[in-house]
Design an enzyme around this catalytic site. Structure first.
Site, PDB file in Angstrom:
ATOM      1  N   GLY A 239      17.852  81.282  28.792  1.00 36.57           N
ATOM      2  CA  GLY A 239      16.722  80.492  29.232  1.00 36.57           C
ATOM      3  C   GLY A 239      16.944  79.570  30.411  1.00 36.57           C
ATOM      4  O   GLY A 239      15.989  78.989  30.933  1.00 36.57           O
ATOM      5  N   GLU A 275      22.970  84.061  25.884  1.00 40.28           N
ATOM      6  CA  GLU A 275      22.323  85.295  26.312  1.00 40.28           C
ATOM      7  C   GLU A 275      21.538  85.088  27.601  1.00 40.28           C
ATOM      8  O   GLU A 275      20.317  85.252  27.630  1.00 40.28           O
ATOM      9  CB  GLU A 275      21.414  85.806  25.187  1.00 40.28           C
ATOM     10  CG  GLU A 275      22.201  86.207  23.945  1.00 40.28           C
ATOM     11  CD  GLU A 275      21.357  86.191  22.679  1.00 40.28           C
ATOM     12  OE1 GLU A 275      20.168  85.822  22.750  1.00 40.28           O
ATOM     13  OE2 GLU A 275      21.899  86.525  21.615  1.00 40.28           O
ATOM     14  N   PRO A 276      22.204  84.717  28.690  1.00 41.66           N
ATOM     15  CA  PRO A 276      21.491  84.549  29.957  1.00 41.66           C
ATOM     16  C   PRO A 276      21.075  85.892  30.535  1.00 41.66           C
ATOM     17  O   PRO A 276      21.799  86.892  30.425  1.00 41.66           O
ATOM     18  CB  PRO A 276      22.520  83.855  30.852  1.00 41.66           C
ATOM     19  CG  PRO A 276      23.845  84.317  30.307  1.00 41.66           C
ATOM     20  CD  PRO A 276      23.648  84.462  28.830  1.00 41.66           C
ATOM     21  N   ARG A 314       5.173  89.612  38.279  1.00 44.05           N
ATOM     22  CA  ARG A 314       5.343  88.217  37.882  1.00 44.05           C
ATOM     23  C   ARG A 314       4.275  87.281  38.483  1.00 44.05           C
ATOM     24  O   ARG A 314       3.730  86.442  37.770  1.00 44.05           O
ATOM     25  CB  ARG A 314       6.742  87.710  38.242  1.00 44.05           C
ATOM     26  CG  ARG A 314       7.862  88.410  37.463  1.00 44.05           C
ATOM     27  CD  ARG A 314       9.214  87.753  37.729  1.00 44.05           C
ATOM     28  NE  ARG A 314       9.264  86.422  37.150  1.00 44.05           N
ATOM     29  CZ  ARG A 314       9.156  85.303  37.843  1.00 44.05           C
ATOM     30  NH1 ARG A 314       9.014  85.335  39.166  1.00 44.05           N
ATOM     31  NH2 ARG A 314       9.205  84.129  37.240  1.00 44.05           N
ATOM     32  N   CYS A 346      -6.094  97.964  43.678  1.00 42.00           N
ATOM     33  CA  CYS A 346      -7.511  97.571  43.603  1.00 42.00           C
ATOM     34  C   CYS A 346      -7.745  96.553  42.502  1.00 42.00           C
ATOM     35  O   CYS A 346      -8.455  96.814  41.513  1.00 42.00           O
ATOM     36  CB  CYS A 346      -8.377  98.809  43.407  1.00 42.00           C
ATOM     37  SG  CYS A 346      -8.474  99.824  44.885  1.00 42.00           S
ATOM     38  N   TYR A 375      13.132  90.589  35.853  1.00 44.39           N
ATOM     39  CA  TYR A 375      11.741  90.836  35.471  1.00 44.39           C
ATOM     40  C   TYR A 375      10.939  91.393  36.642  1.00 44.39           C
ATOM     41  O   TYR A 375       9.759  91.111  36.786  1.00 44.39           O
ATOM     42  CB  TYR A 375      11.099  89.569  34.900  1.00 44.39           C
ATOM     43  CG  TYR A 375      11.907  89.010  33.762  1.00 44.39           C
ATOM     44  CD1 TYR A 375      11.935  89.653  32.534  1.00 44.39           C
ATOM     45  CD2 TYR A 375      12.701  87.874  33.925  1.00 44.39           C
ATOM     46  CE1 TYR A 375      12.723  89.174  31.490  1.00 44.39           C
ATOM     47  CE2 TYR A 375      13.479  87.382  32.885  1.00 44.39           C
ATOM     48  CZ  TYR A 375      13.482  88.038  31.677  1.00 44.39           C
ATOM     49  OH  TYR A 375      14.260  87.577  30.649  1.00 44.39           O
TER      50      TYR A 375
END
Length: 421
Positions: A239, A275-276, A314, A346, A375
């Site tokens: 996180g 857990e990066p 994103r 579109c 991501y």
């Protein structure tokens, strides 16, 4: 820090001009830096030096086999959230004992897959899931190692769609019920309770929410040990945020994060897992796109590029900011232009930035989206029948296409017509 820098007026990926990669593979594409991936992994590993620990890369950030293998060879474990990610980790050569299985919706088939192939632990999210893991393990004649994910009801102070540690979020078991749930787990013969799991969200820019959660975990560890449970591993999730905007205040450094872990949890003698994902992969990647048109509207100019929301979702999904820079460095003192930067899909939502000031560019110029390594490619799609874009990995003065662009025929031929057509 990353390894995408201007040299002699051109943007380089390590020792290769980005324009050379564009000429070879076409736009749009993702490009990743091996040196940046490894540097960021090692920052976390060094931050926990002195503690028994394992840094498990959160594969959901970017799961190309070449990236996984690069990190695995450096000593990383993997955090997976699906059977598909588990298979990817194993295919990249990661041993089962270095794979942690997270996620709220594990199926019996996924549990069986991981127990057959080897697993470090399941991070259990609910009592029904716990029962499924127990039943599956008993049917196979094995014992499944588990931690239980507790929800500490801590505000991560991040975007609502990526906050996971508040009471209204779907993740984990309320920490107020943890002792009862651990007591239940101790009665299930197919399970071995080894620790506690917590993860409060993504893109955190302050240490205070982490510390608030970890203090609660420390208290719970003492309580559970007093209840007779062997708590020897603490999975603290990931996180830690990255600086998407270059002029914003930088999030805390991994070294400061590690010092806080040692201060709040080091006295417990537990193995620490983190857990990066974003901080390892985010600044290790660019999305590179070509300008198609510069269009003048009634009160604004639109920069229309060949990358779209299906390639990098994103901004449309999270209102996320990405620094967007020309691949050819602007001359000193050039006056900035102001654009709405949009793609060809579109949808009005296919907008990367509104009223963004940047050096002026023209049709045919290349632009790079910084901090696009996490991501980005993993969340892409073929919306509007646009092919998935290539992924490229750079290592010093070499580059390789690690996912090619499919042909239109390959896309179309994945469809099957029913017999009546």
């Amino acid at each position: 820090m990353d390894h995408f820098l201007y040299r002699d007026g051109a943007l380089f990926a390590e020792d290769i001009p980005v324009a050379d990669i564009a000429a070879a593979v076409g736009t749009p594409f993702y490009v990743y830096s091996t040196a940046t991936l490894l540097r960021h992994f090692r920052l976390f590993d060094e931050a926990l030096e002195g503690l028994d620990h394992l840094v498990c890369y959160a594969m959901k950030a970017s799961s190309n086999q070449a990236i996984l293998k690069t990190l695995a060879q450096a000593g990383a474990g993997m955090d997976v959230v699906s059977g598909g990610e588990y298979r990817r980790a194993r295919a990249a050569g990661v041993p089962g004992e270095k794979i942690v299985f997270s996620g709220v919706g594990k199926t019996a088939a996924e549990v069986q897959l991981a127990l057959e192939g080897g697993i470090r632990q399941f991070n259990v999210e609910s009592e029904p899931e716990m029962q499924v893991i127990n039943d599956t393990a008993l049917a196979m004649g094995v014992v499944a190692p588990i931690t239980i994910r507790v929800n500490p009801d801590v505000d991560a102070k991040t975007h609502a769609k990526i906050a996971t540690g508040k009471s209204e979020n779907k993740f984990g078991i309320p920490i107020s019920r943890a002792r009862d749930v651990y007591a239940l787990a101790a009665t299930l013969p197919g399970l071995e309770v080894i620790g506690i799991d917590v993860h409060i969200g993504s893109q955190l820019t302050e240490l205070e929410p982490f510390e608030a959660a970890y203090v609660k975990v420390a208290e719970l560890t003492e309580q559970l040990r007093a209840d007779g449970h062997s708590i020897r591993r603490l999975d603290l999730g990931g996180g830690l945020g990255i600086p998407y905007a270059r002029d914003n205040q930088a999030p805390p450094l991994p070294m400061d994060y590690g010092a806080m872990i040692k201060r709040t949890l080091g006295h417990l003698g537990c193995e620490i897992e983190i857990e990066p994902g974003r901080l390892i992969a985010g600044n290790a990647g660019l999305m590179v796109s070509e300008v198609i048109y510069v269009k003048s509207g009634e009160d604004r100019d639109f920069l229309i590029i060949d990358g779209a929301m299906n390639d990098l979702i994103r901004p449309a999904m999270y209102e996320a900011y990405h620094d967007i820079v020309p691949v050819i460095e602007p001359a000193p003192g050039v006056e900035p232009a102001t654009y709405d930067i949009v793609g060809p899909v579109c949808e009005t939502g296919d907008t990367f930035a509104r009223q963004r000031q940047m050096p002026p560019v023209a049709a045919g110029d290349l632009v790079a989206f910084r901090s696009a390594g996490a991501y980005g490619a993993v969340m892409s799609s073929e919306y509007n029948s646009r092919p998935l874009i290539p992924e490229v990995l750079v290592n010093e003065d070499q580059f390789a296409v690690i996912r090619r662009r499919p042909t239109f025929d390959e896309m179309i031929n994945r469809d099957s017509l029913p017999s009546w057509l």
